[in-house]
Design a protein around this motif. Sequence first.
Motif, short mmCIF file in Angstrom:
data_model
loop_
_atom_site.label_atom_id
_atom_site.label_comp_id
_atom_site.label_asym_id
_atom_site.label_seq_id
_atom_site.Cartn_x
_atom_site.Cartn_y
_atom_site.Cartn_z
N ARG A 126 0.73 -1.08 -0.27
CA ARG A 126 -0.13 -0.31 0.28
C ARG A 126 1.25 1.38 0.01
O ARG A 126 0.33 2.53 -0.28
N LEU A 127 1.69 1.45 0.44
CA LEU A 127 3.00 2.25 0.63
C LEU A 127 3.48 2.73 -0.40
O LEU A 127 4.00 4.11 -1.08
N ALA A 128 3.69 1.16 -0.93
CA ALA A 128 4.03 1.92 -2.26
C ALA A 128 3.70 2.44 -3.64
O ALA A 128 3.85 2.78 -4.84
N GLN A 129 2.34 2.32 -3.18
CA GLN A 129 1.46 2.57 -4.25
C GLN A 129 1.08 3.86 -3.77
O GLN A 129 0.10 4.71 -4.60
N CYS A 130 1.43 4.94 -2.17
CA CYS A 130 0.88 5.82 -2.46
C CYS A 130 1.78 6.64 -3.40
O CYS A 130 2.38 6.95 -3.91
N ASP A 131 0.66 8.36 -4.11
CA ASP A 131 1.15 9.06 -4.85
C ASP A 131 0.90 10.62 -4.32
O ASP A 131 0.58 10.67 -2.93
N ASP A 132 1.46 11.16 -4.38
CA ASP A 132 1.46 12.83 -4.44
C ASP A 132 0.38 13.43 -4.25
O ASP A 132 -0.30 15.12 -3.01
N SER A 133 -1.03 12.76 -4.30
CA SER A 133 -2.74 13.59 -4.81
C SER A 133 -3.26 13.70 -3.55
O SER A 133 -4.03 14.39 -2.92
N ASP A 134 -2.55 12.23 -2.26
CA ASP A 134 -2.76 12.07 -0.91
C ASP A 134 -1.89 12.20 0.07
O ASP A 134 -0.85 11.43 0.27
N PRO A 135 -0.87 13.49 0.12
CA PRO A 135 0.38 13.38 1.57
C PRO A 135 -0.17 13.01 2.54
O PRO A 135 1.11 12.40 3.32
N GLU A 136 -1.15 12.63 3.29
CA GLU A 136 -1.41 12.63 4.66
C GLU A 136 -1.49 10.85 4.51
O GLU A 136 -1.48 9.72 5.63
N GLN A 137 -2.04 10.59 2.68
CA GLN A 137 -2.52 8.65 3.14
C GLN A 137 -1.22 7.91 3.50
O GLN A 137 -1.27 7.04 4.41
N PRO A 138 0.49 8.06 3.45
CA PRO A 138 0.91 7.00 3.80
C PRO A 138 1.67 6.98 5.62
O PRO A 138 1.21 6.48 6.07
N THR A 139 0.87 8.40 6.07
CA THR A 139 0.97 8.36 7.07
C THR A 139 0.02 7.83 8.11
O THR A 139 0.54 6.75 9.62
N ARG A 140 -1.25 7.81 7.56
CA ARG A 140 -2.24 7.23 8.18
C ARG A 140 -1.83 5.06 7.57
O ARG A 140 -2.14 5.02 9.01
N LEU A 141 -1.29 5.17 6.92
CA LEU A 141 -1.04 3.20 6.66
C LEU A 141 -0.28 3.23 7.81
O LEU A 141 -0.19 2.13 8.05
#
Length: 312
Positions: A126-141
């Motif tokens: 999931r972290l590898a699939q993160c992009d700049d469109s949602d900068p908070e997503q890595p933190t939540r994961l």
Amino acid sequence: MANRVVTRTYTASIRNQQRVSDDLDSLGFAASKLWNVGRWVCDRVWSEIGHIPGHNELTTYLKSHERYDDLFVCKVEIEVSEAPGEKTVGVDLGINNFAALAYEDGHSELYPLNCLKQDDYYFSKRLAQCDDSDPEQPTRLNQKNSARRTHYFHTLSKHIVQRCVDEDVGTIVVGDLSGIREDEKTDESKNWGKHGNLDLHSWAFDRFTSMLAYKAEIDGITVKQVSERDTSKSCSCCGRKRKANRVERGLYVCDECETVANADVNGAENIRQKVSPNPHGEDRSNGWLAQPSTFLFDKETGVFAPQEHVTS
């Protein structure tokens, strides 16, 4: 007589109100400190950017500066039980099995890392699939993965303490892993392989041991930490020390007394014997040492259960 009873009740009520008032005052003081820190940060950011900072600007600032953690510490008195018995159990914390238990009366248990490994694999993807469109997503994961790991530690430590109560265990002996990341000869970090290094540094061994200790204390059980030196290469039955006796597939085969054991259980028994030694030569091999019971974390029920009962 009635008046005296009422007076005592009234006095007790006043005292309770005073305690509540004191507690609220201390919380209010702590809250004011948090407010002051928050205002200080806002003023500092404001002076840098020239306008009142919004949520995203404050978040960006905190990510690039020193973080501050404020904790509310509450002291409570709990009733501690008498020790359930005088038996001992050894606990070996490892890379493939998070915990291996060796009980004084002969049987043993394994707790594999099935769910934690699945979680790490899932969240890594999931972290590898993160992009700049949602900068908070890595933190939540990362927060979600951390919360699941913490839940696992709490559930496992609670389960082990209950197993000790059921088995009349009064002392849990845990291997001290404080130096597990350093090589004894060079003082440099050990190389456990690609996956070994990843798993090892993601575990909080000391955190789990701390959870185990305070949960055990409530039930009157003592947790002791001992050195793990030579516990993985020594035979728990005859004392023979030879690194090559630990063979593939997690087995320990003694070239001296021909003991065949699960390697992690053999280590757990050596750890236990550092507090409660058994006379070498006692026939405790090739049964419970080689065929321990296995408990898995069942995601559907949120508890640990025998392997054959787990469906997820």
